[in-house]
Motif scaffolding. Sequence first.
Motif, mmCIF file in Angstrom:
data_model
loop_
_atom_site.group_PDB
_atom_site.id
_atom_site.type_symbol
_atom_site.label_atom_id
_atom_site.label_comp_id
_atom_site.label_asym_id
_atom_site.label_seq_id
_atom_site.Cartn_x
_atom_site.Cartn_y
_atom_site.Cartn_z
ATOM 1 N N UNK A 13 0.831 -1.214 0.000
ATOM 2 C CA UNK A 13 0.000 0.000 0.000
ATOM 3 C C UNK A 13 0.862 1.260 0.000
ATOM 4 N N UNK A 15 2.660 2.269 -2.439
ATOM 5 C CA UNK A 15 3.738 2.135 -3.422
ATOM 6 C C UNK A 15 3.097 2.004 -4.796
ATOM 7 N N UNK A 112 11.714 7.656 0.513
ATOM 8 C CA UNK A 112 10.657 6.854 1.142
ATOM 9 C C UNK A 112 10.148 7.503 2.421
ATOM 10 N N UNK A 114 7.109 6.699 5.394
ATOM 11 C CA UNK A 114 6.024 5.826 5.855
ATOM 12 C C UNK A 114 4.804 6.620 6.262
ATOM 13 N N UNK A 123 4.320 6.539 -0.514
ATOM 14 C CA UNK A 123 5.356 6.172 0.448
ATOM 15 C C UNK A 123 6.711 6.060 -0.227
ATOM 16 N N UNK A 124 6.671 6.004 -1.543
ATOM 17 C CA UNK A 124 7.894 5.967 -2.344
ATOM 18 C C UNK A 124 7.695 6.940 -3.482
ATOM 19 N N UNK B 48 8.247 -0.991 -7.428
ATOM 20 C CA UNK B 48 8.698 -0.373 -6.176
ATOM 21 C C UNK B 48 9.964 -1.048 -5.639
ATOM 22 N N UNK B 50 10.263 -1.948 -2.725
ATOM 23 C CA UNK B 50 9.818 -2.953 -1.759
ATOM 24 C C UNK B 50 8.754 -3.854 -2.360
ATOM 25 N N UNK B 73 8.484 -1.744 10.271
ATOM 26 C CA UNK B 73 7.407 -0.760 10.243
ATOM 27 C C UNK B 73 6.127 -1.487 10.588
ATOM 28 N N UNK B 76 1.663 -3.610 7.037
ATOM 29 C CA UNK B 76 2.100 -4.689 6.167
ATOM 30 C C UNK B 76 3.594 -4.968 6.337
#
Lengths: 440, 440
Positions: A13, A15, A112, A114, A123-124, B48, B50, B73, B76
Amino acid sequence: MSKEIKVSPRTPKGFIEYLPEDQILFSEMFQKIRSTYELFGFTPIETPATELTEILLAKAGRETDKQIYHLAKKGEQISLHFDLTVPLARYVAQHYDKLTFPFRRYQMQKVWRGERNQKARFREFYQCDIDVIGSNNLLVDAEIPSVIHAVFVALGFSNFTIRVNNRKVLNGFFEHLNILDISKEVLRIIDKIDKIGKESVSKELQTLGLKKDKSDAILRFIDIKGDNADTISQLKLLGANNTTLNEGIVELETLCRYIEMFGVPAFCYKIDLSIARGLDYYTGTVYETVLNDYPDIGSICSGGRYDDLASYYTNKKLPGVGISIGLSRLFFKLREAGVIQPSKSTPSVVLVSQLDATYLPNCLDIARKIRAKGINAEVYFESDKIGKQVKYANRLKISYVVIIGEQEVLSGKISVKSMITGEQRLMTVEELTGLIAVTE
Amino acid sequence: MSKEIKVSPRTPKGFIEYLPEDQILFSEMFQKIRSTYELFGFTPIETPATELTEILLAKAGRETDKQIYHLAKKGEQISLHFDLTVPLARYVAQHYDKLTFPFRRYQMQKVWRGERNQKARFREFYQCDIDVIGSNNLLVDAEIPSVIHAVFVALGFSNFTIRVNNRKVLNGFFEHLNILDISKEVLRIIDKIDKIGKESVSKELQTLGLKKDKSDAILRFIDIKGDNADTISQLKLLGANNTTLNEGIVELETLCRYIEMFGVPAFCYKIDLSIARGLDYYTGTVYETVLNDYPDIGSICSGGRYDDLASYYTNKKLPGVGISIGLSRLFFKLREAGVIQPSKSTPSVVLVSQLDATYLPNCLDIARKIRAKGINAEVYFESDKIGKQVKYANRLKISYVVIIGEQEVLSGKISVKSMITGEQRLMTVEELTGLIAVTE
């Protein structure tokens, strides 16, 4: 090999990733920004995605800390960078002796954060930064808008405004009002004026304990209107005999004269006294840029001058000026607003189709000749009917399909079907590459 | 603002960054690979940094898991990708309905592995991958060496060998020897032959419980020498009546015929039966590429054909072929061996110097005209002596310094000092830009 239990394919989520057509469009914008930065002699650097956590936290406030992605790994405690400014500061402090100053660098990387997951809050995301480090010269401040102008013209925009201000004007005015001790809070409130409006700003200012006359003075101040010369005149007419303010006014006036000299059209930049930008960081000129037809997008390129880039890592005093374009957000917003549209799903301009395996060597030879001219071309390898091959070209929005059969091999020419006009003609490879060089 | 306690500026261990001169060189190589991939119609995607940890772990073995950087974090559980193949598999499975097949994609991104820290073993490095997904056609296998060839020629290399093999040949031969159940272990040992030599391989094979006649047969097999036609003949002469082996031999023979048709010079590719590559993954053609003058660097571009890309995420069967260039490691090794050298510290080709502030508008105008021709140019803004300005150009290896004074303004020309020859001449801006277009 097929497994009973599959993992559902999805991205984390916040990203984002794109299909090829959007990725191509994104890459084109990325490359235009990059080449414009290079046109002005900015040099590339790239820092690791991670920094030692203590490097990041030296500067980051508590709010930022919450957003940092820390890596769960034994050994050194490392974290993903949340901007490119802290890495730049660390880089310049670390490599100081090997760099040439003024150090003109660009850096275009992912960062990045959060953040809580909201629409268009990624987030990215990519930041595209330039900075000039090691100069107090106001010409450097004036060059920045000329770079911003060149970038957005290269991206195809014409109706945008680079808003400029100077933190000394704000700070000096606050000194004059004797509210310097709460300037951070005041600036934070002023910064919201576009979002919440004058009245709410006035109310919020008064909750800080400001008397009505002072909050009115602040509102009058940030409401100063007119062209740049008018604004400067009105600032001078404030009659606030404060050294910092006067210094700021002179700098702003000089800046505008310089920006003109740099060839930025007058309608593209404007003094806007409501711009504050980052609270602690900036000390002089500040910038914001808005697309006038899409004000909701907000600032698409912001930055300013700072006194001291890397005080957390070195005793060397490093003044500079910089800006950042948040490309991921800009792309998303422009795409959402329909301002930009993808136009192709592959870099290929030519598809060399395959009528008959017999002519495959000819097909490969033609593809090589086209590529030798720097034109992207692919060959269709499957033995499918020509209709299916043309459909493939159509789906990928490839402009030209080359067809080679007996007639073509005998004549030494190729049949070229334009996917734009539908027209098909016999021509030489050189005619095709010439045609593409002109039209693409 | 100066703090008593500074954080020592440094990067995390195993993470590399470059000074501008090396970064420019790295970027040039990156762009050459990118544009060559596009020349062959590969389309860009970017995933991404990640992935959801469960996505990564679906495929990763225990060894890989240890290397994965997990993010600490809440919410997720996500991790940094350790290659671009797992993200590609997830991407294709996720977006299957919106992609056009055969799907030709390139992807050039950083990947992260928490490896033990060794020289030239980076924890963060670039992979430059291409894959063609959704085709069983051997022409696709044969195109790959032509792309590898074009990439390394674009990078300035001529003496390299693309080694090819076919996993069916190996597997079929193992079936024939009745050692298919331990083929993983056997392949792992064979893979080390360049490093540890024949005798050690023989010994290690025998520790697997293989009788001497079988380990000898294996060594004879991987020792088959000669040109490609010879190798094929010797394989056929093995007389091992095994279906998989025979299929592999036919594929290898056809592959070589096709590669020739793709125009790859004969001295640039060679069958090498010792190449196994990834143990579970590849099922057909496999590739490795070596620079013949720098064998110690090892394979600089590897890959192969696989039956089923994304079986962990979808029931769709996705065969494909792909290769990867580990650019960070390649760059490091080439730089270390002195094969490549940085030649400039800035993209600027021209420095417009400043003799006198009076002529600043002229300087800015000249810079704009130079940039309008697509030539990177910067202006020296500080009021330093001309000697210091020339020194700045020299340090950054800028080719030309433009000098504008009274004489130049009156004549409508500019003085241009070549930093290569030291010569200084009066010329028009057009003459300068013409000169640069020819030489740069």
